[in-house]
Scaffold this motif. Structure first.
Motif, PDB file in Angstrom:
ATOM      1  N   GLY A  24       0.818  -1.212   0.000  1.00 25.30           N
ATOM      2  CA  GLY A  24       0.000   0.000   0.000  1.00 25.30           C
ATOM      3  C   GLY A  24       0.848   1.256   0.000  1.00 25.30           C
ATOM      4  N   ALA A  25       1.875   1.278   0.827  1.00 27.70           N
ATOM      5  CA  ALA A  25       2.776   2.432   0.886  1.00 27.70           C
ATOM      6  C   ALA A  25       3.466   2.642  -0.450  1.00 27.70           C
ATOM      7  CB  ALA A  25       3.800   2.242   2.000  1.00 27.70           C
ATOM      8  N   ASN A  26       3.914   1.550  -1.053  1.00 26.32           N
ATOM      9  CA  ASN A  26       4.576   1.620  -2.356  1.00 26.32           C
ATOM     10  C   ASN A  26       3.628   2.168  -3.415  1.00 26.32           C
ATOM     11  OD1 ASN A  26       5.388   0.503  -5.062  1.00 26.32           O
ATOM     12  ND2 ASN A  26       7.158  -0.157  -3.865  1.00 26.32           N
ATOM     13  N   ALA A  27       2.385   1.697  -3.400  1.00 20.53           N
ATOM     14  CA  ALA A  27       1.409   2.156  -4.390  1.00 20.53           C
ATOM     15  C   ALA A  27       1.047   3.620  -4.160  1.00 20.53           C
ATOM     16  CB  ALA A  27       0.157   1.287  -4.333  1.00 20.53           C
ATOM     17  N   LEU A  28       0.920   4.027  -2.902  1.00 17.81           N
ATOM     18  CA  LEU A  28       0.583   5.422  -2.623  1.00 17.81           C
ATOM     19  C   LEU A  28       1.707   6.361  -3.031  1.00 17.81           C
ATOM     20  CD1 LEU A  28      -1.213   5.079   0.816  1.00 17.81           C
ATOM     21  CD2 LEU A  28      -2.255   5.648  -1.385  1.00 17.81           C
ATOM     22  N   ALA A  29       2.939   5.867  -2.972  1.00 18.84           N
ATOM     23  CA  ALA A  29       4.081   6.685  -3.377  1.00 18.84           C
ATOM     24  C   ALA A  29       4.216   6.744  -4.898  1.00 18.84           C
ATOM     25  CB  ALA A  29       5.366   6.131  -2.763  1.00 18.84           C
ATOM     26  N   GLY A  30       3.588   5.801  -5.593  1.00 17.73           N
ATOM     27  CA  GLY A  30       3.692   5.727  -7.051  1.00 17.73           C
ATOM     28  C   GLY A  30       2.362   6.060  -7.703  1.00 17.73           C
ATOM     29  N   ALA A  31       2.088   5.338  -8.767  1.00 17.71           N
ATOM     30  CA  ALA A  31       0.851   5.548  -9.513  1.00 17.71           C
ATOM     31  C   ALA A  31      -0.344   5.021  -8.711  1.00 17.71           C
ATOM     32  CB  ALA A  31       0.938   4.842 -10.863  1.00 17.71           C
ATOM     33  N   ARG A  32      -1.279   5.886  -8.434  1.00 14.38           N
ATOM     34  CA  ARG A  32      -2.451   5.536  -7.620  1.00 14.38           C
ATOM     35  C   ARG A  32      -3.274   4.414  -8.248  1.00 14.38           C
ATOM     36  NH1 ARG A  32      -5.604   8.093  -3.672  1.00 14.38           N
ATOM     37  NH2 ARG A  32      -7.133   6.543  -3.124  1.00 14.38           N
ATOM     38  N   ASP A  33      -3.280   4.353  -9.574  1.00 15.12           N
ATOM     39  CA  ASP A  33      -4.081   3.329 -10.245  1.00 15.12           C
ATOM     40  C   ASP A  33      -3.475   1.929 -10.116  1.00 15.12           C
ATOM     41  OD1 ASP A  33      -1.942   3.802 -11.972  1.00 15.12           O
ATOM     42  OD2 ASP A  33      -3.167   3.803 -13.783  1.00 15.12           O
ATOM     43  N   GLU A  34      -2.336   1.818  -9.443  1.00 14.82           N
ATOM     44  CA  GLU A  34      -1.708   0.517  -9.205  1.00 14.82           C
ATOM     45  C   GLU A  34      -1.977  -0.012  -7.798  1.00 14.82           C
ATOM     46  OE1 GLU A  34       2.457   0.938 -10.072  1.00 14.82           O
ATOM     47  OE2 GLU A  34       2.082   1.403 -12.177  1.00 14.82           O
ATOM     48  N   LEU A  35      -2.732   0.737  -6.994  1.00 15.37           N
ATOM     49  CA  LEU A  35      -2.970   0.357  -5.605  1.00 15.37           C
ATOM     50  C   LEU A  35      -3.596  -1.030  -5.495  1.00 15.37           C
ATOM     51  CD1 LEU A  35      -2.943   1.065  -2.595  1.00 15.37           C
ATOM     52  CD2 LEU A  35      -5.122   2.253  -2.933  1.00 15.37           C
ATOM     53  N   ALA A  36      -4.689  -1.275  -6.193  1.00 15.31           N
ATOM     54  CA  ALA A  36      -5.380  -2.567  -6.093  1.00 15.31           C
ATOM     55  C   ALA A  36      -4.474  -3.712  -6.529  1.00 15.31           C
ATOM     56  CB  ALA A  36      -6.651  -2.560  -6.938  1.00 15.31           C
ATOM     57  N   GLU A  37      -3.807  -3.551  -7.643  1.00 19.40           N
ATOM     58  CA  GLU A  37      -2.956  -4.638  -8.132  1.00 19.40           C
ATOM     59  C   GLU A  37      -1.826  -4.943  -7.159  1.00 19.40           C
ATOM     60  OE1 GLU A  37      -0.451  -6.233 -11.980  1.00 19.40           O
ATOM     61  OE2 GLU A  37      -1.596  -4.372 -12.169  1.00 19.40           O
ATOM     62  N   LYS A  38      -1.200  -3.915  -6.615  1.00 13.63           N
ATOM     63  CA  LYS A  38      -0.093  -4.152  -5.682  1.00 13.63           C
ATOM     64  C   LYS A  38      -0.574  -4.831  -4.412  1.00 13.63           C
ATOM     65  CE  LYS A  38       3.096  -0.839  -7.560  1.00 13.63           C
ATOM     66  NZ  LYS A  38       3.968   0.288  -7.362  1.00 13.63           N
ATOM     67  N   LEU A  39      -1.724  -4.412  -3.889  1.00 17.41           N
ATOM     68  CA  LEU A  39      -2.271  -5.060  -2.699  1.00 17.41           C
ATOM     69  C   LEU A  39      -2.646  -6.514  -2.977  1.00 17.41           C
ATOM     70  CD1 LEU A  39      -4.497  -2.165  -1.338  1.00 17.41           C
ATOM     71  CD2 LEU A  39      -2.383  -3.049  -0.314  1.00 17.41           C
ATOM     72  N   LEU A  40      -3.303  -6.754  -4.106  1.00 17.67           N
ATOM     73  CA  LEU A  40      -3.700  -8.127  -4.453  1.00 17.67           C
ATOM     74  C   LEU A  40      -2.487  -9.028  -4.628  1.00 17.67           C
ATOM     75  CD1 LEU A  40      -6.566  -7.271  -6.927  1.00 17.67           C
ATOM     76  CD2 LEU A  40      -6.822  -8.574  -4.795  1.00 17.67           C
ATOM     77  N   ARG A  41      -1.499  -8.554  -5.338  1.00 19.77           N
ATOM     78  CA  ARG A  41      -0.292  -9.379  -5.553  1.00 19.77           C
ATOM     79  C   ARG A  41       0.412  -9.671  -4.234  1.00 19.77           C
ATOM     80  NH1 ARG A  41       0.318 -10.821 -10.478  1.00 19.77           N
ATOM     81  NH2 ARG A  41      -0.521  -9.555 -12.164  1.00 19.77           N
ATOM     82  N   ALA A  42       0.508  -8.683  -3.357  1.00 17.12           N
ATOM     83  CA  ALA A  42       1.149  -8.907  -2.059  1.00 17.12           C
ATOM     84  C   ALA A  42       0.388  -9.947  -1.253  1.00 17.12           C
ATOM     85  CB  ALA A  42       1.228  -7.592  -1.280  1.00 17.12           C
ATOM     86  N   ALA A  43      -0.927  -9.890  -1.285  1.00 18.06           N
ATOM     87  CA  ALA A  43      -1.735 -10.868  -0.548  1.00 18.06           C
ATOM     88  C   ALA A  43      -1.576 -12.270  -1.135  1.00 18.06           C
ATOM     89  CB  ALA A  43      -3.208 -10.461  -0.567  1.00 18.06           C
ATOM     90  N   PHE A  44      -1.666 -12.378  -2.449  1.00 20.14           N
ATOM     91  CA  PHE A  44      -1.586 -13.706  -3.065  1.00 20.14           C
ATOM     92  C   PHE A  44      -0.197 -14.328  -2.965  1.00 20.14           C
ATOM     93  CE2 PHE A  44      -5.646 -12.692  -5.297  1.00 20.14           C
ATOM     94  CZ  PHE A  44      -6.364 -13.781  -4.805  1.00 20.14           C
ATOM     95  N   VAL A  45       0.838 -13.508  -2.906  1.00 18.27           N
ATOM     96  CA  VAL A  45       2.183 -14.064  -2.702  1.00 18.27           C
ATOM     97  C   VAL A  45       2.198 -14.879  -1.409  1.00 18.27           C
ATOM     98  CG1 VAL A  45       4.544 -13.423  -2.026  1.00 18.27           C
ATOM     99  CG2 VAL A  45       3.543 -12.466  -4.091  1.00 18.27           C
ATOM    100  N   LEU A  46       1.579 -14.338  -0.369  1.00 21.94           N
ATOM    101  CA  LEU A  46       1.555 -15.052   0.909  1.00 21.94           C
ATOM    102  C   LEU A  46       0.572 -16.219   0.891  1.00 21.94           C
ATOM    103  CD1 LEU A  46       1.895 -12.033   3.281  1.00 21.94           C
ATOM    104  CD2 LEU A  46       3.570 -13.832   2.913  1.00 21.94           C
ATOM    105  N   TRP A  47      -0.607 -16.016   0.322  1.00 16.54           N
ATOM    106  CA  TRP A  47      -1.574 -17.110   0.278  1.00 16.54           C
ATOM    107  C   TRP A  47      -1.074 -18.284  -0.560  1.00 16.54           C
ATOM    108  CZ3 TRP A  47      -5.416 -18.260   3.338  1.00 16.54           C
ATOM    109  CH2 TRP A  47      -5.961 -17.251   4.123  1.00 16.54           C
ATOM    110  N   GLU A  48      -0.241 -18.026  -1.526  1.00 19.04           N
ATOM    111  CA  GLU A  48       0.298 -19.094  -2.374  1.00 19.04           C
ATOM    112  C   GLU A  48       1.562 -19.723  -1.778  1.00 19.04           C
ATOM    113  OE1 GLU A  48      -0.949 -20.429  -5.392  1.00 19.04           O
ATOM    114  OE2 GLU A  48      -2.735 -19.325  -4.765  1.00 19.04           O
ATOM    115  N   ASP A  49       2.106 -19.147  -0.728  1.00 17.60           N
ATOM    116  CA  ASP A  49       3.320 -19.668  -0.097  1.00 17.60           C
ATOM    117  C   ASP A  49       2.963 -20.894   0.754  1.00 17.60           C
ATOM    118  OD1 ASP A  49       5.431 -20.195   1.756  1.00 17.60           O
ATOM    119  OD2 ASP A  49       6.091 -18.109   1.647  1.00 17.60           O
ATOM    120  N   PRO A  50       3.517 -22.065   0.424  1.00 16.02           N
ATOM    121  CA  PRO A  50       3.160 -23.286   1.159  1.00 16.02           C
ATOM    122  C   PRO A  50       3.578 -23.271   2.626  1.00 16.02           C
ATOM    123  CG  PRO A  50       4.909 -23.735  -0.426  1.00 16.02           C
ATOM    124  CD  PRO A  50       4.468 -22.320  -0.650  1.00 16.02           C
ATOM    125  N   GLN A  51       4.473 -22.382   3.015  1.00 17.63           N
ATOM    126  CA  GLN A  51       4.865 -22.265   4.415  1.00 17.63           C
ATOM    127  C   GLN A  51       3.892 -21.380   5.205  1.00 17.63           C
ATOM    128  OE1 GLN A  51       7.451 -24.033   5.692  1.00 17.63           O
ATOM    129  NE2 GLN A  51       7.529 -24.922   3.652  1.00 17.63           N
TER     130      GLN A  51
END
Length: 153
Positions: A24-51
């Motif tokens: 979220g911080a990264n998206a707010l510092a950059g292009a606002r229209d990337e907020l949703a994608e950055k949050l979703l990708r960050a969440a799915f990286v963890l949900w897809e991590d088998p650990q």
């Protein structure tokens, strides 16, 4: 719940909160229209991590099966998640209302975005409903991104 399990689940929540806060911080510092994608990708990286996934699943399962689990998840969503996001952007003890104000939307929009993602997580990882259970993450992000972006502005 054993103390070891509780510590592991809290660590998983910390990882999720930290990743979403940083995204979220990264998206707010950059292009606002990337907020949703950055949050979703960050969440799915963890949900897809088998650990990490089994610990997150334990928390989600507890949240829908017991008042204690729901209290813990509610506490994470209302306090810890936003506090961690606030640290990433320099706002101490940020809550949902400050987060909403920071991105310029009503707090209910933040809840709606969160609900959308948790619903997909529930269907994908617990109910294992096809085809969402086997849809590649990139396709899920593309599907969810417009809705989440609309909620978050």
């Amino acid at each position: 719940m054993s103390e070891t399990t509780e510590v592991a689940e809290r660590s998983a929540l910390d990882s999720l909160g930290g990743a979403l806060g940083d995204a979220g911080a990264n998206a707010l510092a950059g292009a606002r229209d990337e907020l949703a994608e950055k949050l979703l990708r960050a969440a799915f990286v963890l949900w897809e991590d088998p650990q990490v996934r089994p610990r997150l699943l334990g928390l989600l399962t507890a949240a829908v099966n017991s008042d204690e689990g729901a209290d813990q998840m509610r506490g994470f969503l209302t306090n810890q998640l936003f506090a961690q996001a606030g640290k990433s952007i320099g706002i101490a003890d940020m809550d949902i209302y400050q987060a909403a104000e920071t991105i310029g939307v009503p707090a209910v929009n933040v809840n709606a975005a969160t609900s959308q993602v948790w619903g997909v997580v529930l269907m994908r990882y617990i109910v294992k409903l096809e085809p969402i259970a086997s849809t590649p993450v990139d396709e899920l992000v593309a599907l969810l991104k417009p809705t989440i972006q609309r909620y978050l502005g």
